[in-house]
Scaffold this active site. Structure first.
Site, short mmCIF file in Angstrom:
data_model
loop_
_atom_site.label_atom_id
_atom_site.label_comp_id
_atom_site.label_asym_id
_atom_site.label_seq_id
_atom_site.Cartn_x
_atom_site.Cartn_y
_atom_site.Cartn_z
N ALA A 247 0.81 -1.22 0.00
CA ALA A 247 0.00 0.00 0.00
C ALA A 247 0.84 1.27 0.00
O ALA A 247 0.38 2.32 0.43
CB ALA A 247 -0.93 -0.01 1.21
N ALA A 248 2.05 1.18 -0.53
CA ALA A 248 2.93 2.35 -0.54
C ALA A 248 2.32 3.51 -1.33
O ALA A 248 2.36 4.67 -0.90
CB ALA A 248 4.29 1.98 -1.11
N GLY A 249 1.72 3.19 -2.48
CA GLY A 249 1.09 4.24 -3.28
C GLY A 249 -0.09 4.86 -2.57
O GLY A 249 -0.33 6.08 -2.68
N ASP A 250 -0.84 4.05 -1.85
CA ASP A 250 -1.98 4.58 -1.10
C ASP A 250 -1.51 5.49 0.03
O ASP A 250 -2.11 6.54 0.29
CB ASP A 250 -2.82 3.43 -0.53
CG ASP A 250 -3.44 2.58 -1.62
OD1 ASP A 250 -3.68 3.12 -2.72
OD2 ASP A 250 -3.67 1.38 -1.38
#
Length: 299
Positions: A247-250
């Site tokens: 979930a790095a992009g989130d």
């Protein structure tokens, strides 16, 4: 206020030495069940970083949905516009993570696919020009377009995170405050290959030509490229050892929304978002990996 319009899932995560190839079974080392979904991840991430967040989405009338609603409240989200569908199940994501922290994901959207434009508009009824609307693409186009168009009408800033990647009409992009694709998503939106630094710059320029006012292309561990009509900046990401990039992009998008809601300039907001995302990849899970403000900056 930050309004996040998007999906909510329960993530079922299996960690193993490697990701399975088609037709292959691999033996997992551990299993973890976590709340997830791009919209919910971004909402929780923004809330933990100090944002005032209203989440607009749809869940099922089942065990997963009820647990999700309780979790949102514990995380401080306003849940007045989380709609319960009486028939469809809550969304589920099956995630494999390898030893390098890379992942592959399969999603059964369930009730997320039934979020209607009129339900989004109801949630945005009190939207003002000072607010931020953050939206992704794990919900139906009708719901995305309703959020973007209402924000335009009210003069609010829209951050469109075009994930998962799909084609978008140019009229949706026109006059959009900010779009945040990764390289794969930028390639799909522009119809050109994006495999190197020069390609990233060209893709960002093409998105500006489609009417987007600001472009931030995320580059994973390399940071992010900012492109506006006035300037271009490359923002480096802190160096960390990745454990799970799920979930790095989130996390990046939730942090970016917080920065902009606090009136940071775009460069400072992206730097803050890179720092938050770098913390998130050092631990497993989606929402469980979202950092708190004190873990990202010194107050």
């Amino acid at each position: 206020m930050i309004y996040v319009v998007g999906s909510s899932n329960t993530d079922m995560v299996v960690r193993s030495e490697k990701l399975p190839a088609p037709g292959e079974t691999v033996i997992g080392e551990s299993f973890l069940m976590n709340p997830g979904g791009k919209g919910a991840n971004q909402a929780v991430g923004a809330s933990r970083l100090g944002g005032q967040v209203t989440f607009i989405g749809k869940i099922g009338d089942d065990l997963f949905g009820r647990g999700t609603l309780d979790h949102f409240r514990q995380e401080g989200l306003v849940t007045d516009f989380v709609v319960t569908d009486p028939e469809l199940p809550s969304g589920i994501a099956l995630i494999n993570v390898n030893a390098a922290g890379e992942n592959c994901i399969a999603v059964a959207p369930g009730a997320n696919n039934a979020l209607m434009g009129q339900e989004v508009l109801a949630g945005l009824e009190k939207l003002t020009a000072g607010d931020i609307v953050l939206v992704q693409l794990e919900i139906q186009p009708e719901a995305v377009e309703a959020a973007v168009n209402r924000a335009r009408e009210k003069g609010a800033k829209v951050i469109l995170n075009p994930a998962p990647a799909r084609h978008l009409p140019d009229n949706l992009l026109h006059d959009l405050f900010l779009i945040t694709p990764n390289e794969t998503e930028a390639a799909l939106l522009t119809g050109m290959p994006v495999s190197g630094e020069e390609d990233v710059r060209r893709a960002a320029q093409m998105l500006l030509q489609k009417g987007v006012r600001n472009v931030v292309i995320t580059l994973g561990s390399r940071g992010a490229l900012i492109r506006t009509n006035a300037y271009e900046r490359m923002i480096a990401a802190p160096e960390v050892t990745a454990v799970d990039t799920t979930a790095a992009g989130d996390c990046f998008n939730g942090a970016l929304a917080v920065g902009l809601s606090e009136r940071m300039n775009l460069e400072d907001a992206v730097r803050f978002a890179c720092a938050a995302a770098a913390v998130s990849v050092t631990r497993p899970g989606a929402q469980s990996a979202m950092p708190y403000r004190k873990e990202v900056v010194r107050e």
